[in-house]
Write a protein that holds these residues in place. Sequence first.
Motif, PDB file in Angstrom:
ATOM      1  N   ALA A   1       6.429 -13.881  -1.594  1.00 56.75           N
ATOM      2  CA  ALA A   1       5.643 -12.829  -2.240  1.00 56.75           C
ATOM      3  C   ALA A   1       6.534 -11.796  -2.905  1.00 56.75           C
ATOM      4  CB  ALA A   1       4.730 -12.156  -1.220  1.00 56.75           C
ATOM      5  N   PHE A   2       5.856 -10.894  -3.618  1.00 54.41           N
ATOM      6  CA  PHE A   2       6.476  -9.794  -4.341  1.00 54.41           C
ATOM      7  C   PHE A   2       5.974  -8.520  -3.684  1.00 54.41           C
ATOM      8  CE2 PHE A   2       6.572  -6.765  -7.938  1.00 54.41           C
ATOM      9  CZ  PHE A   2       7.849  -6.979  -8.426  1.00 54.41           C
ATOM     10  N   LEU A   3       6.884  -7.726  -3.114  1.00 53.94           N
ATOM     11  CA  LEU A   3       6.508  -6.549  -2.343  1.00 53.94           C
ATOM     12  C   LEU A   3       6.762  -5.285  -3.154  1.00 53.94           C
ATOM     13  CD1 LEU A   3       5.563  -5.531   0.462  1.00 53.94           C
ATOM     14  CD2 LEU A   3       7.963  -5.456   1.132  1.00 53.94           C
ATOM     15  N   THR A   4       5.746  -4.450  -3.268  1.00 51.26           N
ATOM     16  CA  THR A   4       5.849  -3.167  -3.953  1.00 51.26           C
ATOM     17  C   THR A   4       5.710  -2.057  -2.927  1.00 51.26           C
ATOM     18  OG1 THR A   4       4.910  -4.049  -5.999  1.00 51.26           O
ATOM     19  CG2 THR A   4       4.851  -1.662  -5.713  1.00 51.26           C
ATOM     20  N   ILE A   5       6.696  -1.186  -2.859  1.00 46.74           N
ATOM     21  CA  ILE A   5       6.714  -0.100  -1.875  1.00 46.74           C
ATOM     22  C   ILE A   5       6.588   1.228  -2.616  1.00 46.74           C
ATOM     23  CG2 ILE A   5       8.149   1.090  -0.160  1.00 46.74           C
ATOM     24  CD1 ILE A   5       9.394  -1.679   0.425  1.00 46.74           C
ATOM     25  N   THR A   6       5.591   2.026  -2.236  1.00 41.76           N
ATOM     26  CA  THR A   6       5.371   3.327  -2.878  1.00 41.76           C
ATOM     27  C   THR A   6       5.316   4.476  -1.881  1.00 41.76           C
ATOM     28  OG1 THR A   6       2.968   2.959  -2.827  1.00 41.76           O
ATOM     29  CG2 THR A   6       4.138   2.318  -4.839  1.00 41.76           C
ATOM     30  N   GLN A   7       5.372   4.164  -0.582  1.00 39.91           N
ATOM     31  CA  GLN A   7       5.373   5.229   0.422  1.00 39.91           C
ATOM     32  C   GLN A   7       6.677   6.019   0.303  1.00 39.91           C
ATOM     33  OE1 GLN A   7       3.039   6.051   2.611  1.00 39.91           O
ATOM     34  NE2 GLN A   7       1.661   4.286   2.711  1.00 39.91           N
ATOM     35  N   PRO A   8       6.607   7.354   0.126  1.00 37.78           N
ATOM     36  CA  PRO A   8       7.835   8.144  -0.075  1.00 37.78           C
ATOM     37  C   PRO A   8       8.886   7.963   1.022  1.00 37.78           C
ATOM     38  CG  PRO A   8       5.910   9.456  -0.630  1.00 37.78           C
ATOM     39  CD  PRO A   8       5.392   8.184  -0.023  1.00 37.78           C
TER      40      PRO A   8
END
Length: 281
Positions: A239-246
């Motif tokens: 999969a492709f993981l996108t992290i946006t949690q500061p």
Amino acid sequence: MTSSSSVQQAREALGKRLREIRKDSGLTARELAARAGWHESKCSRIENGRTGPSDHDLRVWALLCGAEDRTADLIATARNIDGAYVEWRRMERSGLRRAQESVIPLWERTRKFRAYSSWLVPGPLQTRAYIESLLRSIRDRRALPDDLAAAVQVRVDKQRILYEGPHRFAVLLEESALRHRIGGAATMAGQLGHLLSVATLPNVSLGVIPLSADRTALWPVEDFWIFDDAQVNVELISAFLTITQPHEISMYARTFLGLADLAVYGAPARALITAAIESLG
């Protein structure tokens, strides 16, 4: 920590918010499920992060708990979680070109790129031959529709950001990435020679972490990209993981700084690249 642990943690955090909303309303989980017409275990599964709620579930939850003013925020949170972990088969079901195109807006708006790789030369620094070898392998391994030529061209065209606009790149490579042969000796020699060339660009900082570096405190980790301070992308096997949690972005930023301290730059980095070229025979 597993590859999708941050997604699971986000689901559990959403579940806790929903539990608090339910408790504030005075409803038990069984009462809420009965009023919604759900199986009595559904509330528990949602509150414990085992089941992701749909938009409709969240609307019903907020309505029955007297918290309709929170509906939009709950739905936005859930959608962000769902979009964080995207399986390759979903992203690439129509071929590789669309997957390549999907990240163009992010790349165009980013000003500061930080990239770490232990096994490949990163995309913006790749030659056409190297790109073609990589994407052909992905196409064949995942049995994807054959749009190889178009996908290669999209990635090549995307490299214009190296030369246009106020984009800055800080790239860290494990020395092993220089040694992994992609596309054969000729392709690899061309790629490494190109790497020497792009490293001279004023907006590119290239560091190489030698195999001889002391890794006691910080060992190789998963490959990742940091886009400004807004987003981290990690390419996993599935999969492709996108992290946006500061707080998670900060963890990757600190890890990047630690890895950067292990790297060599300038002439020592060029010497490692040249040695990798010479090893090709």
